[in-house]
Design an enzyme around this catalytic site. Structure first.
Site, PDB file in Angstrom:
ATOM      1  CB  SER A 179      -0.984  -0.010   1.178  1.00  0.00           C
ATOM      2  OG  SER A 179      -0.324   0.125   2.409  1.00  0.00           O
ATOM      3  CG  ASN A 180       3.708   2.711   2.956  1.00  0.00           C
ATOM      4  OD1 ASN A 180       3.640   3.910   3.203  1.00  0.00           O
ATOM      5  ND2 ASN A 180       3.421   1.781   3.854  1.00  0.00           N
ATOM      6  CG  LEU A 232       9.076  -7.439   5.538  1.00  0.00           C
ATOM      7  CD1 LEU A 232       8.045  -8.425   6.038  1.00  0.00           C
ATOM      8  CD2 LEU A 232       9.116  -6.197   6.427  1.00  0.00           C
ATOM      9  CG  ASP A 267      14.689  -1.521  11.527  1.00  0.00           C
ATOM     10  OD1 ASP A 267      14.385  -1.268  10.352  1.00  0.00           O
ATOM     11  OD2 ASP A 267      14.216  -2.480  12.168  1.00  0.00           O
ATOM     12  CG  HIS A 299      11.011   0.665  11.873  1.00  0.00           C
ATOM     13  ND1 HIS A 299      11.188  -0.664  11.565  1.00  0.00           N
ATOM     14  CD2 HIS A 299      10.690   0.708  13.196  1.00  0.00           C
ATOM     15  CE1 HIS A 299      10.992  -1.397  12.643  1.00  0.00           C
ATOM     16  NE2 HIS A 299      10.689  -0.588  13.638  1.00  0.00           N
ATOM     17  CD  GLU A 344       4.046   3.073   7.425  1.00  0.00           C
ATOM     18  OE1 GLU A 344       5.013   2.591   8.029  1.00  0.00           O
ATOM     19  OE2 GLU A 344       3.246   2.382   6.780  1.00  0.00           O
TER      20      GLU A 344
END
Ligand code: GAR
Length: 191
Positions: A13-14, A85, A145, A104, A174
């Site tokens: 979706s991003n 991921l 991260d 993140h 986001e």
């Protein structure tokens, strides 16, 4: 024109939101989406949007020769991680110094690292009794991260919050911020 490669592992979706934001841009274009999961929802979204999407196996991402060859052939300037991921290989980081951006779904440096993705992150934040969560947009380095933070935004955790409801709030942050932060970073990097 700055050419971007978006990397996703799941629903995408991003990726879709970023694609829509830049589709009429004269400075930044989304060249394609790469994904390491054959059955990921992002392929369906890409088809609907009419953007190229290509599968590379996790091993190919790790080994990175074929991925790098592809990025070179497409003359890609930046890599944008949007729910990707896997750890990005050192070789790819070497070829794209300060040119790989990740989002993140929590406030780093807390709740990051291996295994901290998607609902696992929101679950950990709620179990710890935090009052706030949010998003962190950062450059990618060799550790999960860990790279320089370029943007954070916060949301409240309300009474009765569930990992799913928190994920929804975080997704809204986001969608609101990621494309603009990408744009500002790339344009200031090149000014
Ligand atoms: C997003 O919330 C993103 O921040 C997160 O995965 C979700 C992907 O959603 N990323 C991580 O957890 C990375 N550690 P999407 O596929 O619908 O864009």
């Amino acid at each position: 024109m700055h050419k971007l490669s978006i990397w996703a592992s799941g629903s995408g979706s991003n990726a879709e939101n970023i694609y829509n934001y830049f589709k009429n841009s004269k400075e930044i274009s989304i060249d394609h989406i790469l994904c390491n999961k054959k059955d990921a929802g992002v392929f369906e979204r890409a088809k609907k949007l009419g953007v190229d999407a290509k599968y590379f196996s996790s091993a190919e991402f790790r080994n990175s020769t074929s991925v790098l060859d592809f990025l070179k052939e497409r003359e890609i300037n930046y890599i944008i991680l949007a729910g990707f991921l896997l750890k990005v290989s050192e070789e790819i980081i070497f070829h794209y110094p300060a040119r790989i951006i990740n989002i993140h779904p929590a406030l780093l440096p807390d709740y990051g690292g291996k295994g901290m993705y998607g609902l696992h992150v929101h679950e950990a934040v709620i179990v710890a009794g935090e009052k706030h969560s949010g998003i962190t947009i950062h450059l990618v380095d060799e550790e999960y991260d860990h790279g320089t933070t370029i943007f954070q935004s916060i949301c409240e955790i309300e009474k009765g919050e569930t990992p799913k409801s928190l994920a929804e709030k975080v997704h809204q942050l986001e969608y609101k911020h990621y494309p603009e932060v990408i744009q500002n970073y790339i344009l200031s990097f090149n000014s």
